[in-house]
Design an enzyme around this catalytic site. Structure first.
Site: not given
Length: 278
Positions: A107, A170, A173
């Site tokens: 992330e 998943c 953007d």
């Protein structure tokens, strides 16, 4: 009146109190998302002041998977990666399904990564104090972890060639504007990079609620000769639970479901490397 500075101080005070409680072995409390909110997406081309290994063999995984350390190093490699893992819903769903497999979330957003780190820490502490009746499988969340990084730039710095068996993309953007398409997590260049880290027979799972992005990702993977599309029904027939988990357990998937939206799914199997001409 409470302005941005007051809100920031409140967040910092909350996080500090959470760390103190956990360090004193008090009853572990799960972090609250409201103290870790951040913009929905981050610009992957910005300078995010990241540190990363020069090559996968330089990465120290011991603090991520301490229960798997043998003779001073982690005794197995990461096999499942969730790129852009968000608040970690899929990580916490995948962990118990693959208890002996290392699962990694990647992330870019700082606060969101911190939330997942704190939640993993808390769930590990909770698991250590639960009874066998409430935790019959003795699952400890020791096989899941998260790191803050820019996978578009540094995925091969962490992952060896042919290392991953499953990779998830998943609700990325969509970058609707044409000039922003270069920032999409799937491109003709990146599919080659994903092929590099995937082992033969490994599966890449994609899901989005934006049909245009679904078509874009599908076309890029279908345009790469190292991948072939595999249907959801075929995966389910093989006993693969990942499509269901991806559809139902991600935070974004739950939100789309609550709003009655459609989820577009496409999965791709890594094929065999072509033989070099003699």
């Amino acid at each position: 009146m409470g302005g941005p500075a007051a809100k920031k101080q409140k967040r910092e005070d909350y996080r500090a109190s959470l760390n103190i409680a956990q360090s004193e072995n008090a009853v572990a409390k799960l972090p609250k998302k409201s103290f870790y909110r951040q913009r929905a997406h981050a610009n992957p081309f910005s300078d995010h002041a990241l540190t990363y290994p020069s090559r996968p063999e330089d990465m120290d995984w011991r603090e991520h998977y301490p229960d798997f350390v043998v003779d001073g190093k982690v005794d197995r490699g990461v096999e499942i990666a969730d790129i852009g893992c968000g608040f970690g819903g899929l990580l916490f769903a995948l962990g118990p399904v693959f208890p002996g497999t290392l699962v990694l979330g990647m992330e870019l957003r700082t606060s969101v990564t911190e939330f997942v780190q704190e939640k993993i820490k808390a769930t590990r502490l909770q698991a250590a104090t639960t009874t066998k009746e409430s935790n019959p499988n003795n699952y400890t969340y020791s096989n899941i972890s998260v790191l803050r990084t820019n996978s578009m730039k540094f995925l091969p710095n962490y992952i060896f060639k042919s290392q991953l068996s499953k990779l998830f993309l998943c609700f990325p953007d969509p970058h609707f504007k044409t000039r922003k398409h270069k920032a999409r997590i799937v491109s003709s260049t990146l599919t080659s990079e994903y092929a590099y880290v995937m082992k033969e027979g490994g599966i890449i799972y994609t899901i989005t609620d934006v049909e245009d992005l679904h078509v874009w990702m599908r076309e890029r993977f279908e345009g790469c000769s190292l991948f072939e599309r595999v249907g959801e029904e075929e995966l389910e027939a093989e006993g693969d639970e990942c499509v269901r988990l991806m559809r139902e357990e991600t935070e974004e998937g739950k939100k789309v479901g609550r709003n009655g939206g459609r989820k577009w799914i496409a999965c791709f199997r890594r094929g065999r490397d072509p033989e070099w001409p003699v």
